[in-house]
Design an enzyme around this catalytic site. Sequence first.
Site, PDB file in Angstrom:
ATOM      1  N   SER A  59       0.692  -1.046   0.259  1.00 32.40           N
ATOM      2  CA  SER A  59      -0.203   0.211  -0.195  1.00 32.40           C
ATOM      3  C   SER A  59       0.667   1.283   0.027  1.00 32.40           C
ATOM      4  CB  SER A  59      -0.561   0.167   1.005  1.00 32.40           C
ATOM      5  OG  SER A  59      -1.346   0.954   1.422  1.00 32.40           O
ATOM      6  N   TYR A  90      -1.314  -0.890  10.394  1.00 30.74           N
ATOM      7  CA  TYR A  90      -1.095  -1.017   9.204  1.00 30.74           C
ATOM      8  C   TYR A  90       0.076  -0.373   8.055  1.00 30.74           C
ATOM      9  CZ  TYR A  90      -3.741  -1.276   4.358  1.00 30.74           C
ATOM     10  OH  TYR A  90      -3.964  -0.993   3.137  1.00 30.74           O
TER      11      TYR A  90
HETATM   12  N1  LIG Z   1      -8.763  -0.845  -0.315  1.00 26.58           N
HETATM   13  C1  LIG Z   1      -8.304   0.056  -0.574  1.00 26.58           C
HETATM   14  O1  LIG Z   1      -7.739   1.229  -0.492  1.00 26.58           O
HETATM   15  C2  LIG Z   1      -6.382  -0.903   0.065  1.00 26.58           C
HETATM   16  C3  LIG Z   1      -5.279   0.278  -1.029  1.00 26.58           C
HETATM   17  C4  LIG Z   1      -4.037  -0.282  -0.109  1.00 26.58           C
HETATM   18  C5  LIG Z   1      -3.808  -1.243  -0.261  1.00 26.58           C
HETATM   19  N2  LIG Z   1      -4.907  -2.853  -0.140  1.00 26.58           N
HETATM   20  C6  LIG Z   1      -4.302  -3.249  -0.017  1.00 26.58           C
HETATM   21  O2  LIG Z   1      -4.985  -4.901  -0.936  1.00 26.58           O
HETATM   22  C7  LIG Z   1      -5.183  -5.875  -0.286  1.00 26.58           C
HETATM   23  C8  LIG Z   1      -6.947  -6.366  -0.240  1.00 26.58           C
HETATM   24  O3  LIG Z   1      -7.389  -5.535   0.305  1.00 26.58           O
HETATM   25  P1  LIG Z   1      -8.903  -4.687   0.206  1.00 26.58           P
HETATM   26  O4  LIG Z   1      -9.092  -3.414  -0.348  1.00 26.58           O
HETATM   27  O5  LIG Z   1      -9.543  -5.683  -1.669  1.00 26.58           O
HETATM   28  O6  LIG Z   1      -9.946  -4.911   1.581  1.00 26.58           O
HETATM   29  P2  LIG Z   1     -11.107  -6.291   1.505  1.00 26.58           P
HETATM   30  O7  LIG Z   1     -12.012  -5.910   0.917  1.00 26.58           O
HETATM   31  O8  LIG Z   1     -11.664  -6.384   3.116  1.00 26.58           O
HETATM   32  O9  LIG Z   1     -10.196  -7.635   1.510  1.00 26.58           O
HETATM   33  C9  LIG Z   1      -9.395  -8.319   1.887  1.00 26.58           C
HETATM   34  C10 LIG Z   1      -9.232  -9.973   1.639  1.00 26.58           C
HETATM   35  O10 LIG Z   1      -8.132 -10.514   2.525  1.00 26.58           O
HETATM   36  C11 LIG Z   1      -8.833 -11.874   3.012  1.00 26.58           C
HETATM   37  N3  LIG Z   1      -7.737 -11.954   4.584  1.00 26.58           N
HETATM   38  C12 LIG Z   1      -8.158 -11.324   5.263  1.00 26.58           C
HETATM   39  N4  LIG Z   1      -7.377 -11.591   6.471  1.00 26.58           N
HETATM   40  C13 LIG Z   1      -6.798 -12.843   6.314  1.00 26.58           C
HETATM   41  C14 LIG Z   1      -6.062 -14.453   6.872  1.00 26.58           C
HETATM   42  N5  LIG Z   1      -6.507 -14.276   8.171  1.00 26.58           N
HETATM   43  N6  LIG Z   1      -6.297 -15.348   6.318  1.00 26.58           N
HETATM   44  C15 LIG Z   1      -6.516 -15.141   4.535  1.00 26.58           C
HETATM   45  N7  LIG Z   1      -7.442 -14.242   4.433  1.00 26.58           N
HETATM   46  C16 LIG Z   1      -7.608 -13.265   4.532  1.00 26.58           C
HETATM   47  C17 LIG Z   1     -10.273 -11.178   3.047  1.00 26.58           C
HETATM   48  O11 LIG Z   1     -10.757 -12.864   3.276  1.00 26.58           O
HETATM   49  P3  LIG Z   1     -11.460 -13.314   4.222  1.00 26.58           P
HETATM   50  O12 LIG Z   1     -12.188 -12.686   5.368  1.00 26.58           O
HETATM   51  O13 LIG Z   1     -12.837 -14.121   3.503  1.00 26.58           O
HETATM   52  O14 LIG Z   1     -10.619 -14.035   4.852  1.00 26.58           O
HETATM   53  C18 LIG Z   1     -10.729 -10.639   1.726  1.00 26.58           C
HETATM   54  O15 LIG Z   1     -10.445 -11.695   1.087  1.00 26.58           O
HETATM   55  C19 LIG Z   1      -4.889  -6.126   1.233  1.00 26.58           C
HETATM   56  O16 LIG Z   1      -3.443  -5.866   1.401  1.00 26.58           O
HETATM   57  C20 LIG Z   1      -5.006  -4.247   1.396  1.00 26.58           C
HETATM   58  O17 LIG Z   1      -4.309  -3.706   2.486  1.00 26.58           O
HETATM   59  C21 LIG Z   1      -6.687  -1.962  -0.280  1.00 26.58           C
END
Ligand SMILES: NC(=O)c1ccc[n+]([C@@H]2O[C@H](COP(=O)([O-])OP(=O)(O)OC[C@H]3O[C@@H](n4cnc5c(N)ncnc54)[C@H](OP(=O)(O)O)[C@@H]3O)[C@@H](O)[C@H]2O)c1
Length: 245
Positions: A143, A156
Amino acid sequence: MKQGGAIRVIFITGASSGIGEALARHYAAPGRIIGLVGRREDALRAVAEQCRMRGASVVCFPADVRDAVAIQGAASVFLTQAGGIDLVIANAGISRRDDECPGNAGIPREVMATNFLGAVQTLMPFVPAMEDAGSGSLVAISSVAGVRGLPNAGAYCASKAALNIWMESLRVRLRGRVHVMTVCPGFVATAMTASNPFPMPWLLTSDQAATRLELPLEFRLPRITYNGRHLGGEDDQDPEAGIHG
Ligand SMILES: NC(=O)c1ccc[n+]([C@@H]2O[C@H](COP(=O)([O-])OP(=O)(O)OC[C@H]3O[C@@H](n4cnc5c(N)ncnc54)[C@H](OP(=O)(O)O)[C@@H]3O)[C@@H](O)[C@H]2O)c1
């Protein structure tokens, strides 16, 4: 010069929602084999069904990336079933506010275990197979928040900073044999950011975020930052604004 080979076998964590779900759909096509990891089995299977409708073969692994043994096992089963590996995307992650558990280190422990160790535990089992093949891409979804310690997001930001540094080191170790890429998105509209109480400039959809990996993978770039400015300079981010995502 383009250097990327054909991508046929893909393993994605955090595939049950958000960016991971969009990545799974993005890569789903006839001839492709996709391994999907997430804790919510129903959501994971719904994504798998969408991928199969697009012609991909899909294997679901309802598992927690914090569980090293479970992830090692999933990787091993997938490698055997798929007969190799071309692309691993360690995407699973969580965002927690530092003040959710005042007075103890529960939040940093949970966030580091998922975002840092979970990603490391996802990528490591695939390294020997990729080294033997002399090909493949290991990708971590980090990120822009990994560049600075932002208010109420220390755990984070630290988890993503640790991931960036670890990937940098891995990239040097595997140079010339395996492609190692760190992806640093800005704000993406997912469950993670849905309740953010502050403005989110340059917000991308999860499909846009997933599509933006394609060319960097083809050209085997080491690190990409997209959606928002590169947070390298003093004036690039208002530290009072806070960031979760
Ligand atoms: N959204 C943003 O603005 C943003 C920006 C920069 C980076 N990111 C990064 O992008 C990635 C995806 O995030 P997102 O925004 O798509 O959020 P999200 O919709 O909340 O998705 C997070 C995913 O991670 C899985 N997860 C969480 N904890 C887990 C665990 N202990 N074991 C296995 N799976 C796990 C969740 O699945 P389950 O709950 O089913 O396990 C879900 O599929 C993250 O690494 C986040 O830090 C996001």
